[in-house]
Design a protein around this motif. Structure first.
Motif, short mmCIF file in Angstrom:
data_model
loop_
_atom_site.label_atom_id
_atom_site.label_comp_id
_atom_site.label_asym_id
_atom_site.label_seq_id
_atom_site.Cartn_x
_atom_site.Cartn_y
_atom_site.Cartn_z
N LYS A 1 0.84 -1.21 0.00
CA LYS A 1 0.00 0.00 0.00
C LYS A 1 0.87 1.25 0.00
CE LYS A 1 -3.89 -1.80 2.69
NZ LYS A 1 -4.59 -1.62 3.98
N ALA A 2 1.92 1.24 0.82
CA ALA A 2 2.81 2.41 0.89
C ALA A 2 3.47 2.66 -0.45
CB ALA A 2 3.86 2.21 1.99
N LEU A 3 3.87 1.60 -1.13
CA LEU A 3 4.56 1.73 -2.42
C LEU A 3 3.61 1.93 -3.60
CD1 LEU A 3 7.33 -0.97 -1.92
CD2 LEU A 3 7.59 1.52 -1.80
N ALA A 4 2.31 1.78 -3.35
CA ALA A 4 1.32 1.95 -4.42
C ALA A 4 1.17 3.41 -4.84
CB ALA A 4 -0.03 1.39 -4.00
N ASN A 5 1.63 4.32 -3.99
CA ASN A 5 1.62 5.74 -4.34
C ASN A 5 2.89 6.02 -5.15
OD1 ASN A 5 2.82 8.53 -3.60
ND2 ASN A 5 0.62 8.76 -3.26
N GLU A 6 2.73 6.58 -6.33
CA GLU A 6 3.87 6.76 -7.24
C GLU A 6 4.99 7.60 -6.63
OE1 GLU A 6 4.82 8.15 -11.83
OE2 GLU A 6 2.77 8.29 -11.07
N MET A 7 4.65 8.66 -5.90
CA MET A 7 5.69 9.51 -5.33
C MET A 7 6.42 8.80 -4.19
SD MET A 7 7.44 12.23 -5.60
CE MET A 7 6.48 13.09 -6.83
N ARG A 8 5.70 8.06 -3.35
CA ARG A 8 6.37 7.31 -2.29
C ARG A 8 7.28 6.24 -2.90
NH1 ARG A 8 1.11 7.74 0.58
NH2 ARG A 8 0.63 5.64 -0.17
N PHE A 9 6.81 5.59 -3.96
CA PHE A 9 7.63 4.61 -4.67
C PHE A 9 8.90 5.28 -5.18
CE2 PHE A 9 8.99 2.30 -8.42
CZ PHE A 9 8.92 0.98 -8.01
N ASP A 10 8.75 6.46 -5.79
CA ASP A 10 9.91 7.19 -6.32
C ASP A 10 10.88 7.56 -5.20
OD1 ASP A 10 9.12 7.05 -8.97
OD2 ASP A 10 8.25 9.06 -9.00
N ILE A 11 10.38 8.00 -4.07
CA ILE A 11 11.25 8.39 -2.95
C ILE A 11 12.11 7.20 -2.53
CG2 ILE A 11 11.32 9.09 -0.52
CD1 ILE A 11 8.77 10.81 -1.18
N VAL A 12 11.48 6.04 -2.35
CA VAL A 12 12.23 4.84 -1.95
C VAL A 12 13.25 4.49 -3.03
CG1 VAL A 12 12.06 2.38 -1.40
CG2 VAL A 12 10.40 3.99 -0.45
N ARG A 13 12.85 4.61 -4.28
CA ARG A 13 13.77 4.32 -5.39
C ARG A 13 14.93 5.32 -5.41
NH1 ARG A 13 13.81 6.18 -10.52
NH2 ARG A 13 11.81 7.23 -10.25
N TRP A 14 14.63 6.61 -5.24
CA TRP A 14 15.67 7.64 -5.24
C TRP A 14 16.66 7.44 -4.09
CZ3 TRP A 14 11.54 12.03 -5.57
CH2 TRP A 14 11.06 12.13 -6.89
N LEU A 15 16.13 7.02 -2.93
CA LEU A 15 16.99 6.84 -1.76
C LEU A 15 17.97 5.67 -1.93
CD1 LEU A 15 14.53 7.60 1.16
CD2 LEU A 15 16.49 9.00 0.42
N ARG A 16 17.74 4.84 -2.92
CA ARG A 16 18.68 3.74 -3.20
C ARG A 16 20.06 4.30 -3.55
NH1 ARG A 16 17.98 -1.07 -7.67
NH2 ARG A 16 19.80 -2.23 -7.02
N ASP A 17 20.08 5.42 -4.25
CA ASP A 17 21.34 6.05 -4.68
C ASP A 17 21.22 7.56 -4.50
OD1 ASP A 17 23.79 6.66 -5.77
OD2 ASP A 17 23.23 6.12 -7.82
N PRO A 18 21.32 8.05 -3.27
CA PRO A 18 21.08 9.48 -3.02
C PRO A 18 22.07 10.40 -3.71
CG PRO A 18 21.87 8.39 -1.02
CD PRO A 18 21.61 7.32 -2.05
N GLU A 19 23.31 9.98 -3.86
CA GLU A 19 24.31 10.84 -4.52
C GLU A 19 23.92 11.16 -5.96
OE1 GLU A 19 25.09 8.10 -2.77
OE2 GLU A 19 26.26 8.89 -1.11
N THR A 20 23.28 10.21 -6.62
CA THR A 20 22.86 10.41 -8.01
C THR A 20 21.53 11.15 -8.10
OG1 THR A 20 23.99 8.39 -8.69
CG2 THR A 20 22.24 9.19 -10.15
N GLY B 1 27.00 21.18 2.96
CA GLY B 1 28.11 20.35 2.55
C GLY B 1 28.10 18.96 3.18
N LYS B 2 27.07 18.66 3.96
CA LYS B 2 26.95 17.36 4.62
C LYS B 2 26.77 16.28 3.57
CE LYS B 2 24.21 15.33 8.32
NZ LYS B 2 25.30 14.50 8.69
N ASP B 3 27.44 15.15 3.78
CA ASP B 3 27.29 14.04 2.84
C ASP B 3 25.98 13.30 3.15
OD1 ASP B 3 27.73 12.40 5.07
OD2 ASP B 3 29.76 11.88 4.49
N PHE B 4 25.76 12.18 2.50
CA PHE B 4 24.50 11.44 2.66
C PHE B 4 24.60 10.29 3.65
CE2 PHE B 4 24.10 13.34 -1.63
CZ PHE B 4 22.91 14.04 -1.44
#
Length: 109
Positions: A17-36, A44-47
């Protein structure tokens, strides 16, 4: 092969259910590689502690309250880990939960 317990199935449903929302899905996907996927923090704090909620909000283009609500949903499902530093909250993806979710989903379906 042992089937997941009812509690595990309920967790699967909640995460789905949480991942069924496109933006929440995108956030989890984006957090896989935050530097990119996110701009560097202004201080200047790193990730290593995660991505500041303000940076996530900027990328999403949504209101602060909506992004905070989305992050709370993801945190309740243990998909993200929150770290509070001063007045800011930083989020990083909980890869262990993602791996468990995917393997349990495969076993269940």
């Amino acid at each position: 092969m042992e089937l997941p317990s009812l509690v595990e199935v309920m967790n699967l449903v909640e995460i789905t259910k949480a991942l069924a929302n496109e933006m929440r899905f995108d956030i989890v996907r984006w957090l896989r590689d935050p530097e990119t996927n996110f701009r560097p923090h202004k201080d200047g704090k790193d990730f290593s502690d995660g991505v500041c909620v303000a940076v996530i909000q900027e990328k999403c283009g949504l209101s602060q309250s909506t992004v905070s609500h989305y992050m709370a949903i993801l945190q309740r499902c243990d998909l993200v880990i929150a770290t509070r530093i001063g007045k800011w909250t930083y989020y990083r993806r909980n890869d262990a939960t993602v791996r468990t979710y995917l393997s349990q989903l495969q076993l269940t379906l």
